[in-house]
Design a protein around this motif. Structure first.
Motif, PDB file in Angstrom:
ATOM      1  N   LEU A 131       0.834  -1.207   0.000  1.00 32.00           N
ATOM      2  CA  LEU A 131       0.000   0.000   0.000  1.00 32.00           C
ATOM      3  C   LEU A 131       0.866   1.254   0.000  1.00 32.00           C
ATOM      4  CD1 LEU A 131      -2.849  -0.947   2.514  1.00 32.00           C
ATOM      5  CD2 LEU A 131      -3.096  -0.556   0.055  1.00 32.00           C
ATOM      6  N   LEU A 132       1.910   1.255   0.816  1.00 35.48           N
ATOM      7  CA  LEU A 132       2.806   2.407   0.875  1.00 35.48           C
ATOM      8  C   LEU A 132       3.572   2.570  -0.427  1.00 35.48           C
ATOM      9  CD1 LEU A 132       4.187   1.781   4.480  1.00 35.48           C
ATOM     10  CD2 LEU A 132       2.544   3.551   3.819  1.00 35.48           C
ATOM     11  N   ILE A 133       4.133   1.479  -0.916  1.00 37.65           N
ATOM     12  CA  ILE A 133       4.950   1.540  -2.134  1.00 37.65           C
ATOM     13  C   ILE A 133       4.113   1.970  -3.329  1.00 37.65           C
ATOM     14  CG2 ILE A 133       6.319   0.135  -3.730  1.00 37.65           C
ATOM     15  CD1 ILE A 133       6.989  -1.615  -1.175  1.00 37.65           C
ATOM     16  N   ASP A 134       2.913   1.412  -3.450  1.00 40.11           N
ATOM     17  CA  ASP A 134       2.057   1.759  -4.575  1.00 40.11           C
ATOM     18  C   ASP A 134       1.553   3.192  -4.504  1.00 40.11           C
ATOM     19  OD1 ASP A 134       2.435  -0.779  -5.531  1.00 40.11           O
ATOM     20  OD2 ASP A 134       0.514  -1.559  -4.831  1.00 40.11           O
ATOM     21  N   ALA A 135       1.623   3.805  -3.314  1.00 35.12           N
ATOM     22  CA  ALA A 135       1.265   5.214  -3.159  1.00 35.12           C
ATOM     23  C   ALA A 135       2.444   6.132  -3.452  1.00 35.12           C
ATOM     24  CB  ALA A 135       0.743   5.474  -1.748  1.00 35.12           C
ATOM     25  N   GLY A 136       3.575   5.541  -3.876  1.00 29.32           N
ATOM     26  CA  GLY A 136       4.743   6.338  -4.233  1.00 29.32           C
ATOM     27  C   GLY A 136       5.698   6.597  -3.088  1.00 29.32           C
ATOM     28  N   ILE A 137       5.592   5.821  -2.004  1.00 29.60           N
ATOM     29  CA  ILE A 137       6.435   6.013  -0.826  1.00 29.60           C
ATOM     30  C   ILE A 137       7.562   4.983  -0.839  1.00 29.60           C
ATOM     31  CG2 ILE A 137       6.490   5.965   1.701  1.00 29.60           C
ATOM     32  CD1 ILE A 137       3.481   6.710   1.602  1.00 29.60           C
ATOM     33  N   PRO A 138       8.826   5.404  -0.907  1.00 33.36           N
ATOM     34  CA  PRO A 138       9.928   4.437  -0.810  1.00 33.36           C
ATOM     35  C   PRO A 138       9.939   3.789   0.578  1.00 33.36           C
ATOM     36  CG  PRO A 138      10.686   6.566  -1.642  1.00 33.36           C
ATOM     37  CD  PRO A 138       9.310   6.779  -1.107  1.00 33.36           C
ATOM     38  N   VAL A 139      10.079   2.470   0.598  1.00 35.26           N
ATOM     39  CA  VAL A 139      10.105   1.729   1.854  1.00 35.26           C
ATOM     40  C   VAL A 139      11.426   0.975   1.950  1.00 35.26           C
ATOM     41  CG1 VAL A 139       8.989  -0.033   3.287  1.00 35.26           C
ATOM     42  CG2 VAL A 139       7.594   1.493   1.860  1.00 35.26           C
ATOM     43  N   SER A 140      12.143   1.205   3.045  1.00 41.06           N
ATOM     44  CA  SER A 140      13.411   0.533   3.315  1.00 41.06           C
ATOM     45  C   SER A 140      13.318  -0.179   4.650  1.00 41.06           C
ATOM     46  CB  SER A 140      14.566   1.543   3.347  1.00 41.06           C
ATOM     47  OG  SER A 140      14.696   2.211   2.113  1.00 41.06           O
ATOM     48  N   ASN A 141      14.249  -1.086   4.881  1.00 39.89           N
ATOM     49  CA  ASN A 141      14.228  -1.860   6.116  1.00 39.89           C
ATOM     50  C   ASN A 141      15.525  -1.704   6.892  1.00 39.89           C
ATOM     51  OD1 ASN A 141      12.698  -4.034   7.677  1.00 39.89           O
ATOM     52  ND2 ASN A 141      14.713  -4.967   7.488  1.00 39.89           N
ATOM     53  N   GLN A 142      15.391  -1.500   8.192  1.00 33.19           N
ATOM     54  CA  GLN A 142      16.524  -1.451   9.106  1.00 33.19           C
ATOM     55  C   GLN A 142      16.393  -2.614  10.080  1.00 33.19           C
ATOM     56  OE1 GLN A 142      17.542   3.302   9.182  1.00 33.19           O
ATOM     57  NE2 GLN A 142      16.423   2.460  10.900  1.00 33.19           N
ATOM     58  N   SER A 143      17.220  -3.619   9.895  1.00 34.76           N
ATOM     59  CA  SER A 143      17.212  -4.774  10.789  1.00 34.76           C
ATOM     60  C   SER A 143      18.197  -4.553  11.929  1.00 34.76           C
ATOM     61  CB  SER A 143      17.613  -6.044  10.040  1.00 34.76           C
ATOM     62  OG  SER A 143      16.738  -6.306   8.976  1.00 34.76           O
TER      63      SER A 143
END
Length: 320
Positions: A227-239
């Motif tokens: 949902l976030l990505i398709d709204a144009g929001i880059p999503v990254s992960n911090q493990s």
């Protein structure tokens, strides 16, 4: 009216619910008194389905949290002891500043850097405090990135979260408003089409998630990120590199590959911070380096995170 009131739909976690998970309630109460315990319904359901799952170690209280280790403090980065620049604003690096947007999370991670700080956290709650934070950014024109953190900003209502984002996104100097959240892993139903659309409309929002094991990337979590990505929001992960959770080449390879399949960029893998109550999670530096060296032999660049540690007083993240 405040900007971040308690969430009325998210009541306190009943410790008695830990009994059927095999947790000693006397121990849980002692840990809870120092480091509050909270599990979301989504996390609790996963642990009940598989008591040995990766989330169990991250979410359930342990006697080891009460062991005071030399050199470990509740506030290694002096967030509370340093002279306040502006209520709820923390700045360690010249080009970015952190704004404490909330003091609550959907799940209280047992390895959290702020596990001993949130109950006394300075949070931007009132319109005056928000105006002061915006004024702070204006008087620090080198700040080009604002990090909304906490606690979890995604637990705010849609209106209050977007009000925070709007306040900083409207500043010409700001290139990105970054939201740090574990909601996709811990409470994925919180990400709705309406919220994603509102955040995406700013064209400046970035989201940093925290998945620490491939098993956490459930269908619900994937849908939330989509949902976030398709709204144009880059999503990254911090493990976070955690002993007994993801401290093997195999576990980290599976995690990074699963993140890439979900269109979430593996960004950082952090060594545990020197925080009191989390020593049992820390992975020796040599082992962390071995994992970091092995991953490029298994994964392409798009799936490779940076292995770093955050050291008190350092001018930037330090490569392992």
């Amino acid at each position: 009216m405040t900007l971040s009131p308690p969430s009325p739909s998210f009541p306190p976690f009943p410790l008695a619910a830990l009994r059927d998970l095999g947790i000693d309630l006397d121990m849980a109460r002692r840990v809870h008194a120092r480091y509050p315990v909270k599990l979301s319904p989504h996390v609790l359901a996963q642990i009940r389905a598989d008591p040995a799952c990766a989330l169990a170690r991250q979410a359930l209280p342990s006697e080891a949290e009460l062991i005071d280790e030399p050199g470990m403090t509740a506030d290694p980065f002096a967030e509370q002891s340093a002279a306040a620049r502006c209520h709820g604003v923390k700045q360690r690096f010249p080009d970015r500043a952190l704004v404490m947007a909330h003091d609550r999370c959907a799940m209280n991670c047992r390895h959290c850097t702020r596990k001993g700080l949130l109950k006394n956290a300075e949070v931007v709650r009132t319109p005056k405090q928000l105006a002061d934070a915006v004024a702070y950014m204006r008087t620090h024109p080198n700040v080009r990135e604002v990090l909304l953190s906490g606690g979890d900003p995604m637990l705010l209502t849609d209106a209050r979260l977007t009000a925070l984002v709007r306040a900083f996104a409207q500043l010409q100097q700001i290139d990105a408003v970054r939201i740090g959240t574990r909601v996709p892993a811990a409470l994925p139903e919180r990400i709705t089409p309406a919220l994603a659309k509102r955040l995406g409309a700013f064209k400046k929002v970035w989201v940093n998630t925290q998945f620490n094991h491939a098993s956490e990337i459930t269908p619900e979590a994937i849908a939330a990120c989509a949902l976030l990505i398709d709204a144009g929001i880059p999503v990254s992960n911090q493990s976070v590199l955690l002993r007994g959770v993801n401290d093997s080449v195999e576990a980290m390879t599976e995690l990074c590959a699963a993140l890439q399949r979900a269109r979430v960029r593996p960004y950082y893998v952090f060594q545990c911070d020197p925080v009191a109550g989390i020593s049992h999670f820390r992975v020796p530096l040599e082992k962390a380096q071995e994992i970091a060296r092995a991953l490029p032999l298994r994964l392409g660049g798009l799936a490779l995170p940076r292995f770093v540690r955050d050291l008190p007083g350092a001018p930037c993240k330090q490569e392992l």
